[in-house]
Design a protein around this motif. Structure first.
Motif, PDB file in Angstrom:
ATOM      1  N   GLU A  91     -15.322  -3.752   3.013  1.00 11.55           N
ATOM      2  CA  GLU A  91     -14.446  -2.652   2.608  1.00 11.55           C
ATOM      3  C   GLU A  91     -13.924  -1.892   3.826  1.00 11.55           C
ATOM      4  O   GLU A  91     -12.732  -1.566   3.912  1.00 11.55           O
ATOM      5  N   MET A  92     -14.802  -1.619   4.775  1.00 14.86           N
ATOM      6  CA  MET A  92     -14.388  -0.913   5.982  1.00 14.86           C
ATOM      7  C   MET A  92     -13.376  -1.726   6.792  1.00 14.86           C
ATOM      8  O   MET A  92     -12.392  -1.178   7.299  1.00 14.86           O
ATOM      9  N   LEU A  93     -13.621  -3.041   6.899  1.00 19.78           N
ATOM     10  CA  LEU A  93     -12.687  -3.906   7.634  1.00 19.78           C
ATOM     11  C   LEU A  93     -11.326  -3.947   6.951  1.00 19.78           C
ATOM     12  O   LEU A  93     -10.289  -3.911   7.615  1.00 19.78           O
ATOM     13  N   ASP A  94     -11.329  -4.005   5.605  1.00 10.66           N
ATOM     14  CA  ASP A  94     -10.075  -4.013   4.857  1.00 10.66           C
ATOM     15  C   ASP A  94      -9.299  -2.711   5.068  1.00 10.66           C
ATOM     16  O   ASP A  94      -8.075  -2.727   5.246  1.00 10.66           O
ATOM     17  N   ARG A  95     -10.011  -1.592   5.087  1.00 16.16           N
ATOM     18  CA  ARG A  95      -9.343  -0.300   5.305  1.00 16.16           C
ATOM     19  C   ARG A  95      -8.760  -0.212   6.715  1.00 16.16           C
ATOM     20  O   ARG A  95      -7.680   0.306   6.923  1.00 16.16           O
ATOM     21  N   GLN A  96      -9.529  -0.709   7.667  1.00 11.77           N
ATOM     22  CA  GLN A  96      -9.117  -0.598   9.073  1.00 11.77           C
ATOM     23  C   GLN A  96      -8.030  -1.590   9.439  1.00 11.77           C
ATOM     24  O   GLN A  96      -7.077  -1.263  10.135  1.00 11.77           O
ATOM     25  N   PHE A  97      -8.197  -2.849   8.988  1.00 11.21           N
ATOM     26  CA  PHE A  97      -7.297  -3.920   9.435  1.00 11.21           C
ATOM     27  C   PHE A  97      -6.480  -4.546   8.327  1.00 11.21           C
ATOM     28  O   PHE A  97      -5.734  -5.483   8.571  1.00 11.21           O
ATOM     29  N   GLY A  98      -6.609  -4.072   7.115  1.00  4.67           N
ATOM     30  CA  GLY A  98      -5.883  -4.643   5.990  1.00  4.67           C
ATOM     31  C   GLY A  98      -6.648  -5.841   5.420  1.00  4.67           C
ATOM     32  O   GLY A  98      -7.577  -6.357   6.032  1.00  4.67           O
ATOM     33  N   PRO A  99      -6.257  -6.242   4.206  1.00  3.44           N
ATOM     34  CA  PRO A  99      -6.943  -7.367   3.563  1.00  3.44           C
ATOM     35  C   PRO A  99      -6.877  -8.626   4.427  1.00  3.44           C
ATOM     36  O   PRO A  99      -5.892  -8.885   5.104  1.00  3.44           O
ATOM     37  N   ARG A 100      -7.932  -9.380   4.383  1.00  2.00           N
ATOM     38  CA  ARG A 100      -8.007 -10.597   5.186  1.00  2.00           C
ATOM     39  C   ARG A 100      -7.487 -11.771   4.426  1.00  2.00           C
ATOM     40  O   ARG A 100      -7.522 -12.031   3.360  1.00  2.00           O
TER      41      ARG A 100
END
Length: 78
Positions: free
Chosen positions: A69-78
């Motif tokens: 969730e944090m990665l998605d918020r920071q860098f957008g969906p993978r």
């Protein structure tokens, strides 16, 4: 109970020790050092597979979900 039921291994070790004390025994765990391996041996003797570091599988899943969730918020969906 399900097959995915999990417990803190130290809770089980504590329960076993209290039971032994009630029976008049004086259990000692890890008298020559860190009690981790003797505790793991006790759990194995009870048919419980200890997890390295004692980490609950649910905690691992929750941490991975939070990280995703944090990665998605920071860098957008993978």
């Amino acid at each position: 109970m399900t097959d995915n039921e999990s417990y803190n291994p130290w809770t089980i070790v504590n329960l076993v020790f209290h039971h032994l004390v009630e029976q008049g025994y004086h259990p000692v765990l890890g008298e020559s050092g860190h009690p981790g391996e003797p505790a793991a041996q006790l759990l194995r003797a009870l048919g419980i597979t200890p997890v390295v570091g004692g980490t609950d599988e649910r905690v691992i899943r929750e941490n991975r979900a939070k990280l995703a969730e944090m990665l998605d918020r920071q860098f957008g969906p993978r």
